[in-house]
Design a protein around this motif. Structure first.
Motif, PDB file in Angstrom:
ATOM      1  N   ARG A 112       0.845  -1.191   0.000  1.00  0.00           N
ATOM      2  CA  ARG A 112       0.000   0.000   0.000  1.00  0.00           C
ATOM      3  C   ARG A 112       0.878   1.238   0.000  1.00  0.00           C
ATOM      4  O   ARG A 112       2.020   1.200   0.436  1.00  0.00           O
ATOM      5  N   VAL A 113       0.295   2.323  -0.499  1.00  0.00           N
ATOM      6  CA  VAL A 113       0.972   3.621  -0.550  1.00  0.00           C
ATOM      7  C   VAL A 113       0.017   4.647   0.048  1.00  0.00           C
ATOM      8  O   VAL A 113      -1.144   4.727  -0.352  1.00  0.00           O
ATOM      9  N   ARG A 114       0.527   5.409   1.039  1.00  0.00           N
ATOM     10  CA  ARG A 114      -0.279   6.445   1.688  1.00  0.00           C
ATOM     11  C   ARG A 114       0.491   7.756   1.692  1.00  0.00           C
ATOM     12  O   ARG A 114       1.710   7.770   1.640  1.00  0.00           O
ATOM     13  N   THR A 115      -0.232   8.837   1.805  1.00  0.00           N
ATOM     14  CA  THR A 115       0.389  10.152   1.925  1.00  0.00           C
ATOM     15  C   THR A 115       0.864  10.345   3.364  1.00  0.00           C
ATOM     16  O   THR A 115       0.200   9.919   4.304  1.00  0.00           O
ATOM     17  N   VAL A 173       0.950  10.060   9.360  1.00  0.00           N
ATOM     18  CA  VAL A 173       0.111   9.383   8.364  1.00  0.00           C
ATOM     19  C   VAL A 173      -1.291   9.300   8.939  1.00  0.00           C
ATOM     20  O   VAL A 173      -1.498   8.686   9.992  1.00  0.00           O
ATOM     21  N   ASP A 174      -2.260   9.932   8.286  1.00  0.00           N
ATOM     22  CA  ASP A 174      -3.656   9.895   8.755  1.00  0.00           C
ATOM     23  C   ASP A 174      -3.774  10.276  10.231  1.00  0.00           C
ATOM     24  O   ASP A 174      -4.424   9.586  11.021  1.00  0.00           O
ATOM     25  N   ASP A 175      -3.113  11.365  10.628  1.00  0.00           N
ATOM     26  CA  ASP A 175      -3.143  11.893  11.994  1.00  0.00           C
ATOM     27  C   ASP A 175      -2.533  10.975  13.044  1.00  0.00           C
ATOM     28  O   ASP A 175      -2.797  11.104  14.241  1.00  0.00           O
ATOM     29  N   VAL A 176      -1.708  10.023  12.610  1.00  0.00           N
ATOM     30  CA  VAL A 176      -0.997   9.121  13.526  1.00  0.00           C
ATOM     31  C   VAL A 176       0.483   9.185  13.187  1.00  0.00           C
ATOM     32  O   VAL A 176       0.857   9.132  12.014  1.00  0.00           O
ATOM     33  N   LEU A 177       1.332   9.286  14.208  1.00  0.00           N
ATOM     34  CA  LEU A 177       2.771   9.260  13.973  1.00  0.00           C
ATOM     35  C   LEU A 177       3.243   7.808  13.923  1.00  0.00           C
ATOM     36  O   LEU A 177       2.981   7.030  14.842  1.00  0.00           O
ATOM     37  N   LEU A 178       3.946   7.455  12.843  1.00  0.00           N
ATOM     38  CA  LEU A 178       4.462   6.107  12.652  1.00  0.00           C
ATOM     39  C   LEU A 178       5.961   6.171  12.403  1.00  0.00           C
ATOM     40  O   LEU A 178       6.429   7.068  11.695  1.00  0.00           O
ATOM     41  N   PRO A 179       6.738   5.235  12.955  1.00  0.00           N
ATOM     42  CA  PRO A 179       8.155   5.180  12.602  1.00  0.00           C
ATOM     43  C   PRO A 179       8.300   4.620  11.190  1.00  0.00           C
ATOM     44  O   PRO A 179       7.699   3.601  10.858  1.00  0.00           O
ATOM     45  N   CYS A 180       9.063   5.313  10.351  1.00  0.00           N
ATOM     46  CA  CYS A 180       9.281   4.891   8.960  1.00  0.00           C
ATOM     47  C   CYS A 180      10.756   5.067   8.611  1.00  0.00           C
ATOM     48  O   CYS A 180      11.371   6.065   8.989  1.00  0.00           O
TER      49      CYS A 180
END
Length: 162
Positions: free
Chosen positions: A30-33, A136-143
């Motif tokens: 998947r690809v998200r902004t 991402v979508d108002d959630v902070l994720l480690p990337c």
């Protein structure tokens, strides 16, 4: 360590429509902004590099691709910043918009991307692979992402343990 997925933040030629997306991201789940703190700098070679504040770096990539993939999916972000806190960065940083790409075969994807970005752990590299908080979508994720190694001496040691 069981197999895991991989999240990578991209901001240049690996984004959808970019010249390297089809060849290196065809197996994306998947690809998200998303967006992260930093500053994009266009290089004379025709592609961008990302400068990030050292305080944003959660970990620095290693040659152990399976461990890095695990770390990227299990890293706990320091504190509990809200999306509003994240969106108000200190100067000279701004929000850099890009895409978060999820891959199923994490070690294979890291190997492929490290080669493309000329990342050589412990050696001289065009880019440095680092783990950053990405909104991402108002959630902070480690990337994981690839940044300019110019400020690598200021980056903290790995803060995510497994």
């Amino acid at each position: 360590m069981p197999p895991t997925t991989l999240r990578v933040f991209v901001y240049g030629t690996l984004k959808r429509g970019g010249r390297h997306h089809a060849a290196h991201c065809a197996d994306a789940l998947r690809v998200r902004t998303g967006c992260t703190r930093g500053r994009l700098v266009d290089l004379p070679a025709g592609y961008p590099t990302l400068h990030v504040p050292g305080s944003s770096v959660l970990a620095i990539g290693t040659s152990d691709l399976a461990a890095d993939a695990w770390r990227g999916m299990h890293c706990t972000l320091p504190g509990t910043p809200t999306s509003e806190d994240f969106i108000a960065p200190a100067l000279p940083c701004a929000l850099v918009r890009g895409e978060v790409i999820d891959f199923a075969d994490a070690p294979a994807a890291l190997h492929r991307l490290d080669k493309l970005e000329e990342f050589a752990p412990g050696g001289i590299s065009l880019y440095l692979r680092v783990l950053l908080p990405v909104l991402v979508d108002d959630v902070l994720l480690p990337c994981w992402t690839y940044v300019s190694p110019i400020a690598s001496a200021m980056m903290p040691p790995d803060c995510c343990h497994h």
